[in-house]
Scaffold this motif. Structure first.
Motif, PDB file in Angstrom:
ATOM      1  N   ALA A   1     -35.093 -10.183   2.998  1.00 45.10           N
ATOM      2  CA  ALA A   1     -35.627  -9.887   1.671  1.00 45.10           C
ATOM      3  C   ALA A   1     -34.755  -8.868   0.952  1.00 45.10           C
TER       4      ALA A   1
ATOM      5  N   LYS B   1     -40.596 -14.955   9.301  1.00 51.54           N
ATOM      6  CA  LYS B   1     -41.266 -13.790   8.724  1.00 51.54           C
ATOM      7  C   LYS B   1     -40.779 -12.505   9.390  1.00 51.54           C
TER       8      LYS B   1
ATOM      9  N   ASP C   1     -41.874  -8.767   9.236  1.00 45.39           N
ATOM     10  CA  ASP C   1     -43.320  -8.859   9.408  1.00 45.39           C
ATOM     11  C   ASP C   1     -43.719  -8.439  10.820  1.00 45.39           C
TER      12      ASP C   1
ATOM     13  N   GLU D   1     -36.701 -12.106   8.277  1.00 53.12           N
ATOM     14  CA  GLU D   1     -36.415 -12.042   6.842  1.00 53.12           C
ATOM     15  C   GLU D   1     -37.284 -11.029   6.107  1.00 53.12           C
ATOM     16  N   HIS D   2     -38.520 -10.831   6.574  1.00 58.80           N
ATOM     17  CA  HIS D   2     -39.445  -9.910   5.889  1.00 58.80           C
ATOM     18  C   HIS D   2     -39.910  -8.763   6.777  1.00 58.80           C
TER      19      HIS D   2
END
Length: 295
Positions: free
Chosen positions: A217, A126, A132, A129-130
């Motif tokens: 993403a 997370k 977070d 890639e995102h």
């Protein structure tokens, strides 16, 4: 697992809501209240032979209070020092620090003889890639905040990176050349690796980071990928400073262009908007890579 080769496509630039939530919304409000840091004194632009570099042409020069620095290392070339463009002075990391946080945690896991837990792997994915922030908060604490990062960075060869105070990982300060050192620890497969002199991360850890950086993403796949021809792996960071309203926008990663593999780090601050910062970073990445290639 080898990292995936991502084809270059022009991504959607995230809006203001995405921008704020994508980097530090999950950390205390005091982080954004820290205010803009004073620009570093101007330094003579350095030339792409060895560690010397040339200044950016007028088409790339930052406008207003913005400033930008890029570093490029041709992994298929003979040199081991990056070409530098602009003053190699410290910038806020914003979310590019998440690569360093993961590297630090993987080093700790290697030392313990155990891999990341299932929860830590989910957080790492997370986080990279995102982008977070809740996951980054947890792993930042897990590595031991700034002292833990410092210990890991000593082993990774970083010399000019200072962890943010307390939980404020986004206010870590770094230089473009230090980001190249970190990227070498993840992507380099040159003579030093074969001679057993580096890096600190083992093959499995390196492959894991590469895989995550090649799977970010779609709405965050901007930045150094603008200079790529056939593939890339990256991590971006963005942060609006509360006291000035100006933006830090950064991008680091590995790209493939003209049959060569390059490590690229572009750091910027003082941008009037996130959109302007992304445009500046992408212009800088394209110019730095093309100039390095020409030499």
């Amino acid at each position: 697992m080898p990292y995936r080769s991502r084809p270059l496509s022009r991504p959607r630039i995230p809006g203001r809501r995405t921008a704020i939530s994508g980097v530090l919304a999950a950390v205390p409000a005091a982080l954004l209240a820290a205010g803009a840091l004073a620009p570093a004194p101007a330094a003579a632009a350095s030339a792409p032979s060895g560690s010397t570099a040339a200044g950016f042409p007028a088409s790339v020069q930052a406008q207003g209070k913005a400033r930008v620095t890029a570093a490029v290392l041709d992994l298929d070339g003979t040199g081991r020092e990056p070409a530098l463009y602009g003053a190699d002075t410290p910038y806020d990391t914003a979310s590019i620090i998440k690569v360093d946080i993961l590297a630090a945690r993987l080093l700790q896991a290697q030392d313990s003889g155990h891999g990341l837990t299932t929860q830590e792997r989910a957080q790492a994915e997370k986080m990279i890639e995102h982008s977070d922030n809740t996951a980054a908060d947890a792993l930042w604490r897990r590595v031991g905040l700034a002292p833990g990062l410092k210990a890991a960075n000593k082993r990774l060869g970083l010399t000019s990176t200072a962890g943010g105070p307390g939980v404020k990982w986004g206010l870590t300060r770094t230089t473009a050349s230090d980001q190249i050192r970190l990227l070498r620890g993840v992507f380099d497969t040159g003579a030093a690796m074969k001679a057993g002199t580096g890096p600190a991360l083992d093959d499995a850890s390196r492959a894991y980071i590469r895989t995550l950086m090649s799977g970010v993403a779609a709405d965050q796949a901007w930045g150094v990928s603008a200079a790529a021809g056939s593939g890339w792996a990256l991590k971006n960071g963005w942060l609006q400073r509360n006291t000035t309203g100006l933006w830090d926008v950064n991008s680091v990663g590995r790209i493939t262009a003209g049959g060569h593999h390059y490590l690229v780090a572009v750091l910027s601050d003082g941008n009037t908007s996130m959109k302007d910062g992304i445009a500046l970073v992408e212009r800088a990445a394209r110019t730095a890579v093309s100039t390095t290639t020409a030499h």
